[in-house]
Design an enzyme around this catalytic site. Structure first.
Site, PDB file in Angstrom:
ATOM      1  N   SER A  75      -6.704 -21.878   1.261  1.00 56.62           N
ATOM      2  CA  SER A  75      -5.711 -21.983   0.358  1.00 56.62           C
ATOM      3  C   SER A  75      -6.438 -21.270  -0.928  1.00 56.62           C
ATOM      4  O   SER A  75      -7.686 -21.184  -0.943  1.00 56.62           O
ATOM      5  CB  SER A  75      -5.561 -23.422  -0.121  1.00 56.62           C
TER       6      SER A  75
ATOM      7  N   ASN B 172      -5.579 -22.338  -4.026  1.00 50.66           N
ATOM      8  CA  ASN B 172      -5.121 -23.272  -4.979  1.00 50.66           C
ATOM      9  C   ASN B 172      -6.156 -23.834  -5.535  1.00 50.66           C
ATOM     10  O   ASN B 172      -6.523 -24.773  -4.889  1.00 50.66           O
ATOM     11  CB  ASN B 172      -3.791 -24.146  -4.389  1.00 50.66           C
ATOM     12  N   ALA B 173      -6.335 -23.871  -6.854  1.00 55.34           N
ATOM     13  CA  ALA B 173      -7.616 -24.388  -7.479  1.00 55.34           C
ATOM     14  C   ALA B 173      -7.147 -26.030  -7.570  1.00 55.34           C
ATOM     15  O   ALA B 173      -8.324 -26.499  -7.484  1.00 55.34           O
ATOM     16  CB  ALA B 173      -7.489 -23.868  -8.782  1.00 55.34           C
TER      17      ALA B 173
ATOM     18  N   ASP C   5      -0.112 -27.707   4.410  1.00 54.11           N
ATOM     19  CA  ASP C   5       1.009 -27.238   4.241  1.00 54.11           C
ATOM     20  C   ASP C   5       1.563 -28.688   3.499  1.00 54.11           C
ATOM     21  O   ASP C   5       2.041 -29.560   4.155  1.00 54.11           O
ATOM     22  CB  ASP C   5       1.953 -26.878   5.395  1.00 54.11           C
TER      23      ASP C   5
ATOM     24  N   LYS D 184      -4.482 -40.747  -8.469  1.00 52.93           N
ATOM     25  CA  LYS D 184      -3.537 -39.952  -7.608  1.00 52.93           C
ATOM     26  C   LYS D 184      -4.138 -39.630  -6.163  1.00 52.93           C
ATOM     27  O   LYS D 184      -3.447 -39.523  -5.137  1.00 52.93           O
ATOM     28  CB  LYS D 184      -3.152 -38.312  -8.390  1.00 52.93           C
TER      29      LYS D 184
END
Length: 197
Positions: A9, A11-12, A70, A177
């Protein structure tokens, strides 16, 4: 088993979340950009098939074990949409969290059922042709909230309201989270599977 893995990925936010979890176990998570891994096609209709494809792709180009996820948000009233198209729900030019959130708000505006859930499927392959990938899934249920709230998280988090916590996912601390989210639940399951190896 290994001390480095590549994350399939760019995505940071995902890199931060996975990096923290694996660092506690002495494993360094490297972004696939460190290995010039080209973007992997995601032609499949399910989270699991796309995650497997991405993990094998990253392992092939990096020569390392690879972790792919995913994930996306599914609205019950929309038959599970945006689902696998969550990252590009409002289009690709460019991908935009704000545009995706606005589109989902618009599509749910006339619906009585605002329930939705995040899905995360994690796949870890030890090598490109691993015959038994480790697969874990997490589901996190919430309710769509039209008004954004909170500055944490990413993606759809500012609109994902959690009844038990009384706030959106974007208003949670990172620690909370990581523990209760779809990704956190999938990571816990993956950890159990890794520990059994």
């Amino acid at each position: 088993m290994f001390d480095r893995i590549v994350l399939a990925s760019g995505n940071a936010g995902k890199l931060r979340e996975f990096g923290r979890w694996f660092a506690e176990r002495g494993i360094t998570v490297l972004p696939q950009s460190d290995f010039n891994v080209p973007e992997c096609p995601e032609p499949h209709p399910t989270f699991i098939e796309n995650a497997i494809a991405k993990a094998r792709h990253a392992s092939r180009f990096s020569g390392l074990p690879a972790l792919a996820d995913d994930s996306g948000i599914c609205a019950v009233a929309l038959g599970g949409a945006p689902g696998i198209f969550s990252a590009r729900f409002a289009g690709d030019n460019p991908k935009s969290d704000a545009a995706n959130n606005a589109k989902l708000s618009a599509e749910l505006a006339g619906k009585a059922d605002k329930s939705c859930y995040y899905v995360c499927v994690l796949v870890l392959v030890r090598h490109e042709n691993d015959p038994q990938p480790l697969i874990a899934e997490g589901i996190w249920r919430g309710v769509w909230q039209n008004e954004a709230a909170g500055s944490g998280g990413f993606g759809y988090d500012p609109h994902f309201f959690l009844s038990e916590q009384g706030c959106t996912a974007a208003e949670l601390s990172a620690e909370t989270k990581n523990r209760i989210s779809h990704r956190g639940l999938a990571l816990s399951e993956l950890k159990r599977k890794i520990d059994l190896l």
